[in-house]
Design an enzyme around this catalytic site. Structure first.
Site, short mmCIF file in Angstrom:
data_model
loop_
_atom_site.label_atom_id
_atom_site.label_comp_id
_atom_site.label_asym_id
_atom_site.label_seq_id
_atom_site.Cartn_x
_atom_site.Cartn_y
_atom_site.Cartn_z
N SER A 224 0.89 24.70 -2.42
CA SER A 224 1.97 24.02 -1.70
C SER A 224 3.23 23.95 -2.54
CB SER A 224 1.53 22.60 -1.34
OG SER A 224 1.10 21.92 -2.49
N HIS B 15 0.40 29.34 3.35
CA HIS B 15 0.44 27.88 3.19
C HIS B 15 0.14 27.19 4.51
CE1 HIS B 15 2.85 24.03 2.15
NE2 HIS B 15 1.58 23.89 1.85
N GLU C 85 2.97 29.08 6.76
CA GLU C 85 4.06 29.74 6.03
C GLU C 85 3.47 30.97 5.35
OE1 GLU C 85 7.23 26.30 4.76
OE2 GLU C 85 5.41 26.36 3.57
N ASN D 227 7.94 21.96 2.49
CA ASN D 227 7.93 20.94 1.41
C ASN D 227 9.30 20.77 0.76
OD1 ASN D 227 5.38 20.02 1.75
ND2 ASN D 227 4.45 21.39 0.24
N1 3HC Z 1 -9.47 17.65 11.31
C1 3HC Z 1 -9.64 18.18 12.53
N2 3HC Z 1 -9.12 17.67 13.65
C2 3HC Z 1 -8.41 16.55 13.52
C3 3HC Z 1 -8.20 15.92 12.29
C4 3HC Z 1 -8.77 16.51 11.15
N3 3HC Z 1 -8.64 16.00 9.92
N4 3HC Z 1 -7.44 14.82 12.47
C5 3HC Z 1 -7.17 14.76 13.80
N5 3HC Z 1 -7.75 15.80 14.41
C6 3HC Z 1 -7.66 16.12 15.84
C7 3HC Z 1 -8.44 15.12 16.64
O1 3HC Z 1 -9.78 15.55 16.81
C8 3HC Z 1 -7.66 15.08 17.94
O2 3HC Z 1 -8.08 16.15 18.79
P1 3HC Z 1 -8.34 15.83 20.34
O3 3HC Z 1 -7.09 15.23 20.88
O4 3HC Z 1 -8.65 17.18 20.93
O5 3HC Z 1 -9.47 14.90 20.36
C9 3HC Z 1 -6.22 15.39 17.56
O6 3HC Z 1 -6.30 15.99 16.26
C10 3HC Z 1 -5.38 14.16 17.50
O7 3HC Z 1 -5.98 13.26 16.61
P2 3HC Z 1 -5.99 11.69 16.77
O8 3HC Z 1 -5.98 11.32 18.22
O9 3HC Z 1 -7.09 11.13 15.92
O10 3HC Z 1 -4.68 11.17 16.06
P3 3HC Z 1 -3.19 11.56 16.28
O11 3HC Z 1 -2.87 11.89 17.68
O12 3HC Z 1 -2.44 10.50 15.58
O13 3HC Z 1 -3.03 12.92 15.44
C11 3HC Z 1 -2.44 13.97 13.42
C12 3HC Z 1 -3.38 12.99 14.11
C13 3HC Z 1 -2.64 15.35 14.01
C14 3HC Z 1 -2.81 13.99 11.96
C15 3HC Z 1 -0.96 13.48 13.68
O14 3HC Z 1 -0.83 12.13 13.32
C16 3HC Z 1 0.06 14.28 12.92
O15 3HC Z 1 0.45 15.37 13.35
N6 3HC Z 1 0.53 13.75 11.77
C17 3HC Z 1 1.46 14.44 10.90
C18 3HC Z 1 0.67 15.37 10.00
C19 3HC Z 1 1.55 16.16 9.10
O16 3HC Z 1 2.75 16.02 9.03
N7 3HC Z 1 0.90 17.06 8.33
C20 3HC Z 1 1.58 17.85 7.35
C21 3HC Z 1 1.49 17.18 6.04
S1 3HC Z 1 2.38 18.06 4.80
C22 3HC Z 1 1.33 19.26 4.31
O17 3HC Z 1 0.21 19.39 4.74
C23 3HC Z 1 1.89 20.21 3.30
C24 3HC Z 1 1.13 20.08 2.01
O18 3HC Z 1 1.58 21.11 1.18
C25 3HC Z 1 1.37 18.73 1.33
#
Ligand code: 3HC
Length: 294
Positions: free
Chosen positions: A119, A140, A152, A190
């Site tokens: 990342s 990524h 990415e 990022n």
């Molecule tokens: N693994 C698999 N599936 C998952 C999961 C996981 N860890 N977490 C959630 N899900 C699925 C659920 O099963 C659900 O599917 P469904 O609707 O078909 O049942 C769906 O995602 C939605 O989950 P929830 O209803 O539990 O919760 P939310 O609607 O709040 O969604 C989220 C959760 C998808 C994590 C949402 O809050 C989100 O998009 N958050 C932002 C995440 C983000 O920005 N990620 C990037 C981080 S930065 C990064 O990764 C870069 C690195 O380099 C640091």
């Protein structure tokens, strides 16, 4: 280039998700960890997600069984010999990654493309440690890899056109939105997201608003799925600090500098969701914002 077998290294937060989406796309997958306990944990997470998908009617049991059947866990690099694409998602530590590539490079067939899910580290540093810097890309993924649509695809100064194309074709088969990024630390997301999260901490330090008020503001005011503090806890405060430190080292710009609150929370072991405490306390029924008091 035709890919049939994909190797994933590391079954942690990112690796297990990458292995799952690759198997869901029909690839045979080999997934390695350093010991059996970690491997079992990663495979267990995949089985849990597949179980949830069946429960929610998103997948037939027979399809879930087929996906699981395509993933082979291993502790042995020899199982990567016939992979067409190998993606590393091990600890974000350059020396560990270089040691791993030096061992694996001689085992994996010469035509295979190697990739890193880093990342924040420069991809070229890993590519140059192999005998095939032309056949090395950055791929990524975002957390959770099963859900987040972006990939990415990172091109270094040495990446050849065929390997870049292979990265795009792989991402597209996974159903991801693929963007082309150059090998600049932080790539696209990022580079923009990390300063935003660090700035949320600075806003809190400067007394603009409380943790839950800043989160509520960004959710309702910018339509973000999570506020910045919830996102920090989700990504991990240790991970965010490590990315910020690498970006600060590279660019020497204040926007990438870890604020004191972040540094102290990491020193205290408050890593976010994974440790049960970060900007929120996760010990109760629902997360409660806590004043870091630093
Ligand atoms: N693994 C698999 N599936 C998952 C999961 C996981 N860890 N977490 C959630 N899900 C699925 C659920 O099963 C659900 O599917 P469904 O609707 O078909 O049942 C769906 O995602 C939605 O989950 P929830 O209803 O539990 O919760 P939310 O609607 O709040 O969604 C989220 C959760 C998808 C994590 C949402 O809050 C989100 O998009 N958050 C932002 C995440 C983000 O920005 N990620 C990037 C981080 S930065 C990064 O990764 C870069 C690195 O380099 C640091």
């Amino acid at each position: 280039m035709e890919i049939s077998k994909v190797g994933v290294l590391g079954a942690g937060l990112m690796g297990h998700g990458i292995a799952q989406v690759a198997a869901q796309a029909g690839y045979d997958v080999v997934l390695r960890e350093v010991d059996q306990a970690r491997l079992d944990k990663g495979i267990g997470r995949i089985e849990k997600q597949l179980g949830r998908a069946v429960e929610k009617g998103r997948m037939e049991q027979s399809d879930a069984d087929a996906v699981r059947g395509r993933i082979n866990g291993t502790l042995d690099y020899a199982d990567y010999a016939d992979c067409d694409l190998v993606i590393e998602a091990i600890t974000e530590n350059l020396q560990q990654k270089l040691d791993m590539w030096r061992e694996l490079d001689g085992i994996v067939n010469d035509g295979a493309v190697l990739a890193t899910n880093t990342s924040s580290l420069s991809v070229i540093d890993q590519a140059a440690a192999t005998r095939r810097p032309g056949r090395f890309v950055g791929l990524h993924f975002f957390n959770p890899a099963q859900v987040m649509p972006l990939l990415e695809v990172v091109q270094t100064v040495t990446t050849d056109e065929e390997s870049l194309k292979t990265g795009f074709e792989f991402g597209e088969r996974l159903g991801k939105t693929c963007v082309h990024a150059k090998d600049k630390t932080g790539f696209i997301v990022n580079r923009l997201l990390v300063p935003y999260m660090l700035d949320a901490i600075r806003a809190y330090e400067e007394g603009v608003g409380s943790i839950d008020q800043i989160d509520a503001a960004m959710k309702a005011g910018a339509n973000h799925p999570m506020g910045p503090f919830t996102l920090l806890d989700f990504v991990g405060l240790d991970t965010t600090k490590s990315i910020a430190d690498i970006m600060f080292d590279e660019y020497r710009e204040r926007r990438f500098a870890a604020p004191p609150t972040l540094r102290k929370m990491v020193a205290a072991g408050f890593y976010g969701q994974k440790s049960g405490r970060g900007f929120y306390d996760y010990s109760g029924d629902k997360p409660v914002a806590v004043d870091p008091g630093l």
